[in-house]
Design a protein around this motif. Sequence first.
Motif, PDB file in Angstrom:
ATOM      1  N   THR A  97     -12.189  -0.549  -5.725  1.00  0.00           N
ATOM      2  CA  THR A  97     -11.321  -0.708  -5.859  1.00  0.00           C
ATOM      3  C   THR A  97     -10.818  -1.194  -7.366  1.00  0.00           C
ATOM      4  N   VAL A 157       0.585  -0.667   0.147  1.00  0.00           N
ATOM      5  CA  VAL A 157      -0.020   0.330   0.213  1.00  0.00           C
ATOM      6  C   VAL A 157       0.845   1.676  -0.114  1.00  0.00           C
ATOM      7  N   TYR A 159     -16.000  -2.963  -7.267  1.00  0.00           N
ATOM      8  CA  TYR A 159     -15.110  -3.452  -8.345  1.00  0.00           C
ATOM      9  C   TYR A 159     -14.632  -2.638  -9.752  1.00  0.00           C
ATOM     10  N   SER A 217      -2.477   2.961  -6.359  1.00  0.00           N
ATOM     11  CA  SER A 217      -1.975   2.399  -4.980  1.00  0.00           C
ATOM     12  C   SER A 217      -1.701   2.293  -4.564  1.00  0.00           C
ATOM     13  N   GLY A 234     -17.389  -4.633  -1.117  1.00  0.00           N
ATOM     14  CA  GLY A 234     -16.328  -4.025  -1.493  1.00  0.00           C
ATOM     15  C   GLY A 234     -16.827  -3.680  -3.344  1.00  0.00           C
ATOM     16  N   SER A 250     -17.510   3.585   1.678  1.00  0.00           N
ATOM     17  CA  SER A 250     -17.117   3.216   1.342  1.00  0.00           C
ATOM     18  C   SER A 250     -15.485   3.174   0.093  1.00  0.00           C
ATOM     19  N   GLY A 251     -15.191   3.000  -0.496  1.00  0.00           N
ATOM     20  CA  GLY A 251     -14.602   2.949  -1.874  1.00  0.00           C
ATOM     21  C   GLY A 251     -14.450   2.100  -3.389  1.00  0.00           C
ATOM     22  N   TYR A 272      -3.156  -2.161  -8.443  1.00  0.00           N
ATOM     23  CA  TYR A 272      -4.278  -1.355  -8.370  1.00  0.00           C
ATOM     24  C   TYR A 272      -4.877  -0.155  -7.846  1.00  0.00           C
ATOM     25  N   ARG A 273      -5.649  -0.019  -8.256  1.00  0.00           N
ATOM     26  CA  ARG A 273      -5.872   1.548  -7.805  1.00  0.00           C
ATOM     27  C   ARG A 273      -7.363   1.489  -6.522  1.00  0.00           C
ATOM     28  N   SER A 274      -7.003   2.511  -5.543  1.00  0.00           N
ATOM     29  CA  SER A 274      -8.354   2.526  -4.729  1.00  0.00           C
ATOM     30  C   SER A 274      -8.764   3.584  -4.489  1.00  0.00           C
TER      31      SER A 274
END
Length: 787
Positions: free
Chosen positions: A520, A476, A593, A610, A591, A517-518, A501-503
């Motif tokens: 990913t 991270v 995605y 990220s 999650g 949340s977010g 990956y991108r968060s």
Amino acid sequence: MNALDQKLFRDLVRLKGQVIAIALIVACGIACLVTMMSAYDSLQLSQQTYYDRYRFADVFVQLKRAPDSLTARIAEIPGVQQVQTRVVVNVNSDVPGLSEPATGRLISIPERQQPMLNDLFIRRGSYIEPGRRDQVLVSEAFATANDLEIGDEIGAVINERWQQLRIVGIALSPEYIYEINAGELFPDSQRFGIVWMNREALATAFDLKGAFNDVALSLMPGASEDEVIFRLDQLLEPYGGLGAYGRDTQVSHQLLDSEIQGLAAAAVAVPLIFLGIAAFLLNLVLARLVSTQREQIAVLKAFGYDNLAVGFHYLKLVLVITLGGAAVGTALGIWLGSLITQVYTQYFQFPVLQYRVEPTLLLTAIGVSGAAAVLGTITAVRQAVSLPPAEAMRPEPPATFRATLLERLGLQRLLSPVGQIILRNLERRIVQTGLAVLGISAAVAILVIGRYFEDATQYIVELQFRQIQREDVTLVFNQPLSSSARYDLTQLPGVLRSEPYRSVPARLRFQHRTYLSGITGLEPQGELRRILDENLQPVMLPESGVVLTASLADKIGITVGDRLTLEILEGERPTRQVPVVGVVEELIGQGAYMDIAALNALMREGQTISGAYLAVDSNYLDQLYDQLKETPAVASVALRDRLIAKFNEQITGSFAVMTSVLVVFAAVIAFGVVYNIARIALSERSRELATLQIIGFTQGEIAVILLGEQAIVTALAIPLGCAMGYGLAALISAAYDSEIFRLPLVVSPSSYVYAFVVITLTAIGSGWLIRRQLNQLDLIAVLKTRE
């Protein structure tokens, strides 16, 4: 001692085997009640006391950067009582004796100690000295796991420079009672810890001097949390606020509160099983005792004992058994409760987790056991007091017999005489047989449930860490990096494959529902981090649209085909709408995605990443760890093998203890039911069995008749108990549906085999005791007995 008490003592001695068996079942039920309720009381009291004394915050929010001058405006929000602004940063750390990099969460504290929200309890050492920028306090769990002492040093990359931090104190905070890193299932205190550091030193290092990136609030009594959160988000939006949330969704509190509520629910449900079975057995024993003591009851009444005295005599018999079991159960429960409390100290960090047993709990245990005894035997007691002396002097009328179903179908010829006798007796006592089956089934169900938790968590680890998360190392970054970092990853020692990956943090909105949340972004054909469908087949991420986990889709009430609104909480904070193109099941977290390229396009940025998932040659791990420890861009490192090892440690620890206790309790139930049913059958039919032996049946055939009934009852109970256990597992699976993890409904065949073996061995053991008593049967004395 009066005459009735002498008779009571003789009855207890004569029925000692049945008395002990029933008392043990009562003891198990009361032990469960006392264990769970005392642990519940201890945890709840420790939690509330700690929260109040050290001012645990009510609302939390993280942000990009805001000036200290904003603190006054936050304090002006209606309902806010106290504001605590901080600098919080995750950094890579080098811990002495630990080859892998650890993650340290640096949290700023005032230069001089003062009362504050989420205040510190210093277990050992002292507070940091004014002006000393290298001094830190570390969390007790982190220090204990790594054998850190006062004066030791840990290394950390701070502001792209390697610094040595000297430990001057070991502390605790109500914010981290359950000290776990984001996205992990179990705490790993060796590789994740909290480090408290001088506010000015930390702020200067991360370009936050005169600013903050984390806020904690306490609320006034009666204040609206939702209103405060709404106003706080509005105020912090220009400063990169990531969305405020209340105490209920703070990870440490959420897990602790879930454990406390689970104890409360189990303290009601589990004892009911034991006490219900005990009440059933007490009714059988007392009913049989009354039927064999009809003449004694008549004599007692003829000598002047009234109905109340006779009824209370038999009720005292029941209460002696029950309260004796309750006394043993209470002592056992206090011992087990103290053990469980000690286990909790491994996972929950309290200044003092003091085990206590309230006097009201002991009175409750006595009251519950007594109530179960009275309710279970009230019919038999009524039968004793309602017998007129003249009627009681006569033998009990013979039972009314009729042809069984087997005989009505003409199928009795298919069975031997012994088999016909067994089935005839079972069918003619259908209610007693059914209750016996139900009692043993409950024991089987308890064993299945005990193994279910292990099955479910093993399945989670197999699915999550071997099928979905197949990377060796997860990196991270401390901030999003440009596409050039993709190529730098492949140059790290031993890296065989990397998947960036991108968060992106976001508030997900659909109609009136929102969820913080977010999103990913993953490689669409990634091999290290995959998304699986219900058949465990990889899901290909589409070029546009979002795939949600089922629990998240249910939470916001959205289905495939609907358009989801994303309020991005990073950069320019745009609001976008994307279609939901798929829903998948995942057991950890909630999650959303997307294809990483689609997410980059949504954010209108280049190939920004990220973090990354890495597959690593094990021969180069030490070299990789050494380099990662000194890499400024890396905020934290997660190691899959360490997560799996932590799980196995959990399985061999607390689960093993819980399973062992459940085995003992289930064996007590099975033994008590089988032994009592067989012993009552022997008492009721001793004359019949003696007659059969005299007319030519062998002793072995007599034993088969008596114990064959119990074998059939046990055989019927095992599949029913397995079904009951599965049903209870389904209820538990539905109940354990939190934002952090969900328990899958998975019961392995080995769990059913395990339950079968334990119950069968227990039944064999109780049958052996009955066979010994059968061998000692005095034929002449039995045949002289008046029916």
